[in-house]
Design a protein around this motif. Structure first.
Motif, PDB file in Angstrom:
ATOM      1  N   UNK A 232       0.662  -1.295   0.079  1.00 27.59           N
ATOM      2  CA  UNK A 232      -0.062   0.063  -0.101  1.00 27.59           C
ATOM      3  C   UNK A 232       1.199   1.175  -0.019  1.00 27.59           C
ATOM      4  N   UNK A 233       2.105   1.128   0.057  1.00 29.04           N
ATOM      5  CA  UNK A 233       2.974   2.235   0.179  1.00 29.04           C
ATOM      6  C   UNK A 233       3.287   2.867  -1.201  1.00 29.04           C
ATOM      7  N   UNK A 234       2.812   2.425  -2.068  1.00 27.96           N
ATOM      8  CA  UNK A 234       3.041   2.823  -3.495  1.00 27.96           C
ATOM      9  C   UNK A 234       1.982   3.730  -4.294  1.00 27.96           C
ATOM     10  N   UNK A 325       6.886  -4.227  -6.604  1.00 36.55           N
ATOM     11  CA  UNK A 325       6.078  -3.431  -6.811  1.00 36.55           C
ATOM     12  C   UNK A 325       6.489  -1.932  -6.513  1.00 36.55           C
ATOM     13  N   UNK A 326       7.247  -1.898  -5.466  1.00 32.83           N
ATOM     14  CA  UNK A 326       7.497  -0.401  -4.905  1.00 32.83           C
ATOM     15  C   UNK A 326       8.741   0.160  -5.911  1.00 32.83           C
ATOM     16  N   UNK A 327       9.550  -0.778  -6.386  1.00 33.60           N
ATOM     17  CA  UNK A 327      10.466  -0.228  -7.204  1.00 33.60           C
ATOM     18  C   UNK A 327       9.869  -0.040  -8.692  1.00 33.60           C
ATOM     19  N   UNK A 328       8.865  -0.504  -9.130  1.00 33.78           N
ATOM     20  CA  UNK A 328       8.198  -0.376 -10.325  1.00 33.78           C
ATOM     21  C   UNK A 328       7.556   0.885 -10.153  1.00 33.78           C
ATOM     22  N   UNK A 329       6.785   1.044  -9.049  1.00 28.03           N
ATOM     23  CA  UNK A 329       5.910   2.424  -8.879  1.00 28.03           C
ATOM     24  C   UNK A 329       6.915   3.479  -8.764  1.00 28.03           C
ATOM     25  N   UNK A 330       8.053   3.295  -8.401  1.00 25.04           N
ATOM     26  CA  UNK A 330       9.138   4.723  -8.475  1.00 25.04           C
ATOM     27  C   UNK A 330       9.671   4.733  -9.562  1.00 25.04           C
ATOM     28  N   UNK A 331       9.642   4.021 -10.564  1.00 22.56           N
ATOM     29  CA  UNK A 331      10.332   3.843 -11.936  1.00 22.56           C
ATOM     30  C   UNK A 331      11.784   3.500 -11.848  1.00 22.56           C
ATOM     31  N   UNK A 332      12.068   2.673 -10.726  1.00 22.90           N
ATOM     32  CA  UNK A 332      13.451   2.241 -10.576  1.00 22.90           C
ATOM     33  C   UNK A 332      13.296   0.675 -11.193  1.00 22.90           C
TER      34      UNK A 332
END
Length: 708
Positions: A232-234, A325-332
């Motif tokens: 949910x942090x994304x 998912x956090x990396x994908x949401x951050x464009x990393x």
């Protein structure tokens, strides 16, 4: 006196008959009204049934109907690890809605044990969203007897919150459980301490699992659905924010294996300017997952992921990690270092387009490897990762919808979407205009369209050979000679397939692509009258390949194009190479839709130029198809030589010295008209199974296929 009495009773008899008639009508109307009311009562009951979920509160399940689980309640049965779509899934339960997948969600209940303890005190927000998404979707049905898939309303997302025995007992009490057949269990945090089993620890019989962090050692391919560990942090991250990144590589995971921690520290020592390793904040609340620390410095998480080009996703105690998912949401760009991890929606999503995989034993090589990734590749990986995240993983709703769509493709394979649908962004403009199933039907076969001018003997020889192809439906001869009539009907070969001759009004190469009414099949084999070296097996195999790729040109002679730095122009190349970007229509299959498009929607003056110069109609068709689909053609079999042995060089159009020069001019002229270069190069050739293997001929379907 008797006569008057009978006369006076006649009107009474008539009234009596009318009364019976009206009573009968009244009874029928009453019965009809009762049936209508009953129907609506049941229908209203279904509506109320569905509204149970929509009105469900998250913080209290005590108001729900109670289901008591005592010690004697049987469990759902041991999980069948050998289940597949073919031995544990009952496809005969599906199809009540035609070709629509129908999903039923069990009414939620408050399960309590013999000590009056509830199975769970509340339903997680994520599981509530899953149920709400299903009920609000096109797949939902309130009628369990017409459903194909069944979803229990028992929150199984988090293994740590489950009472394994009681949950299995609760599953067993479901009305349509039947060993778990056609049931789908959602689980995003599988396995509990200390083993962290990658599969759900709850015995579920033959039910399917849509779960996160699955291992290739236990994943039931084609049966289970692999999910991401949702974070949910994304919510507040923007994957489209591609600002300058300070770090090449970033590691943000906490509580990973000590061996990997040592490897990361060694990398940090060796490459201090390339990698940043974050850890937990021991001097703050170590359980706070919204911050990361380096020494005394505190960083907001997952925002800090936007400072790096690559983010490591390392196998931890659990295989599945929320950092993906956090990396994908951050464009990393995620770098996966987990050998047995089954990626989310495995078998559907082509992850090579969005992430980089590195073996666990090669973790110390991660910096040198990632330094070699070109800037162009970085842009492609990041952009595709952002697209995948937005389309499939941005929310619980999207993850749930994608899960059901994948199951629908399994249940109805004739309507399944191909890899292009799942992995190519629609905004590229390269969506095939053909609404075809994944494999074109074989029943009607193909129509062979033969373009000819005056080579009658070769034409007859070709007809006698092509008629031996099993899937041939009809022969259509396009007679392109206005100065000479076609041969008399008595001279034509006696064949067992329909043959139609069309005499054109003008000698144009584009006549071969006209959408003639006589073409009744989806597939067209365009073939020149001098292509007499193909065997029936080769043509039949090419047709089978076209059925797998019905929106492409599939054929034998191939060519390619390349950029000439000396002239700063495109160059047509006919040399034998591993790259192809065109398949010549002198011997090729294509869908009849392209004949219509060639005739009516060819851009610019391409069609007129082809007819005027009597050249490049095949290049024009390749441009047309590639521009619409964004796909390369497919070459079949290793056949290389296509010159007819009976023809002299002076009779061959390609013998003209200006032929190759004109074809190079075509490439450049057509690309200018299109405003880009639509042709796609590919290193691919289709050969039949067992083609070069030493097996008895009885085991091979296509034996008569030649070599170079």
């Amino acid at each position: 006196m008797t006569a008057p009495t009978r006369l006076s009773q006649k009107p009474n008899r008539i009234l009596y008959q009318y009364r019976n008639f009206f009573i009968t009508i009244l009874l029928m109307l009453t019965l009809f009204i009762v049936l209508i009311v009953t129907y609506h009562v049941f229908k209203f009951g279904d509506i109320q049934h569905g509204s149970t979920y929509r009105a469900l509160v998250l913080n209290d399940v005590s108001t729900l109907p109670i289901q008591v689980l005592d010690r004697d309640t049987p469990t759902a049965g041991a999980t069948n690890s050998s289940c597949s779509h073919f031995n544990c899934f009952n496809v005969y339960r599906c199809g009540s809605g035609g070709n629509q997948l129908l999903v039923y969600v069990y009414p939620p209940k408050n399960y309590i044990d013999s000590l009056n303890r509830p199975l769970t005190s509340q339903m997680t927000r994520e599981f509530h969203q899953i149920l709400h998404t299903i009920i609000s979707s096109k797949f939902y049905t309130p009628n369990p007897r017409e459903a194909c898939i069944y979803i229990p309303s028992i929150d199984t997302l988090n293994q740590n919150r489950l009472r394994v025995q009681e949950v299995s007992q609760a599953l067993r009490t479901l009305e349509f459980w039947d060993k778990g057949e056609n049931h789908l269990i959602f689980n995003m945090i599988p396995g509990s301490v200390p083993d962290y089993n990658p599969m759900l620890d709850v015995p579920i019989g033959e039910a399917m699992i849509a779960g996160a962090g699955m291992s290739s050692l236990t994943y039931r391919s084609g049966f289970d659905i692999s999910l991401p560990v949702y974070s949910p942090l994304t919510a507040n991250l923007n994957p489209g924010s591609f600002s300058t990144r300070k770090w090449l590589i970033l590691s943000s995971q906490i509580n990973i294996n000590s061996a990997f921690e040592q490897d990361l520290m060694e990398l940090k020592t060796t490459f201090p300017n390339d990698i940043m390793v974050f850890g937990s904040c021991l001097h703050h609340n170590p359980m706070n997952n919204t911050i990361r620390c380096v020494g005394e410095d505190v960083y907001k998480y997952p925002d800090v992921l936007q400072t790096a080009t690559f983010c490591l996703v390392i196998r931890g105690a659990r295989l599945g990690q929320s950092v993906l998912l956090e990396a994908m949401a951050a464009g990393c760009i995620p770098v996966i270092i987990a050998d047995t991890l089954v990626m989310p929606f495995h078998g559907t999503i082509d992850w090579i387009r969005a992430v980089i995989f590195i073996r666990e034993v090669d973790i110390l090589m991660v910096v040198p490897v990632l330094k070699k990734v070109s800037e162009k590749r970085v842009i492609e990986l990041r952009a595709h990762g952002a697209w995948l995240y937005d389309r499939y993983f941005k929310s619980i709703e999207k993850i749930t919808e994608t899960t059901l769509e994948i199951i629908a493709d399994r249940v109805f394979p004739h309507l399944a979407r191909d890899s292009t649908y799942w992995n190519i962004p629609s905004h590229s403009g390269n969506v095939s205009p053909l609404f075809l199933p994944i494999t074109a039907p074989k029943t009607r076969g193909f129509t062979a369209v033969i373009l000819t001018y005056d080579r009658v003997e070769l034409l007859f020889l070709l007809i006698n050979k092509i008629v031996k192809v099993p899937s041939l439906s009809k022969l259509l001869v396009v007679w392109n000679n206005q100065h000479k009539d076609p041969p008399h009907p008595g001279r034509w070969p006696k064949i067992n397939k329909p043959l139609k001759v069309i005499q054109t009004k003008e000698n144009k190469l584009s006549n071969r692509f006209y959408p003639y009414d006589e073409i009744e099949t989806e597939a067209i084999l365009s073939i020149d009258d001098d292509i007499i070296m193909l065997t029936a097996d080769e043509v039949e195999f090419a047709y089978e390949v076209w059925r797998e790729f019905p929106d492409r040109i599939v054929g034998f002679p191939s060519r390619t194009h390349m950029w000439d730095n000396r002239t700063s122009c495109w160059k047509y190349e006919s040399e034998w190479t591993n790259h192809i970007s065109m398949v010549l229509t002198g011997a090729a299959f294509y869908h009849k839709y392209w004949s219509y498009m060639y005739t009516t929607a060819m851009p610019g003056d391409i069609k007129e130029w082809v007819d005027e110069h009597m050249n490049c109609e095949d290049i024009a068709m390749n441009f047309l198809v590639a521009n619409w689909t964004g796909k390369a053609p497919i070459k079949v079999t290793p056949k290389k030589k296509f010159r007819c042995p009976e023809c002299t060089n002076t009779e061959m159009l390609s013998a003209d010295l200006t032929h190759m020069v004109e074809r190079t001019q075509c490439i450049n002229r057509f690309s200018n008209i299109y405003g880009s270069m639509p042709l796609r190069s590919v290193e691919f050739r289709a050969d039949p199974v067992l083609f070069k293997d030493v097996f008895p001929e009885k085991l091979k379907r296509f034996n008569d296929i030649g070599s170079l």
